[in-house]
Design a protein around this motif. Sequence first.
Motif, mmCIF file in Angstrom:
data_model
loop_
_atom_site.group_PDB
_atom_site.id
_atom_site.type_symbol
_atom_site.label_atom_id
_atom_site.label_comp_id
_atom_site.label_asym_id
_atom_site.label_seq_id
_atom_site.Cartn_x
_atom_site.Cartn_y
_atom_site.Cartn_z
ATOM 1 N N LYS A 70 -1.581 -1.070 -1.530
ATOM 2 C CA LYS A 70 -1.174 -0.599 -0.202
ATOM 3 C C LYS A 70 -2.379 -0.186 0.630
ATOM 4 N N ASP A 71 -3.315 0.526 0.022
ATOM 5 C CA ASP A 71 -4.519 0.970 0.714
ATOM 6 C C ASP A 71 -5.735 0.396 0.004
ATOM 7 N N LYS A 72 -6.711 -0.004 0.777
ATOM 8 C CA LYS A 72 -7.947 -0.515 0.180
ATOM 9 C C LYS A 72 -8.794 0.652 -0.310
#
Length: 70
Positions: A33-35
């Motif tokens: 979802k988030d890098k």
Amino acid sequence: MPGVLRTVAARAAPTLRAAVGTQRASLYTRPAKDKLGPVETAIGLGMFSLAILGPSGWILAHLEDYKKKE
């Protein structure tokens, strides 16, 4: 004796295959979802390195203490 083992294996194999065949893995192959940034990556690599190399480093640093028989 090999004939007995072959008979037992022939009877047990379908039962074992059926149990393994019904198992399902719950894997999700979506991207994160988030890098992760460089700080999180560095912290993660540092922790893994410490977890792997820390105990062996401790033993090597205290090798002389382990050699003593007290």
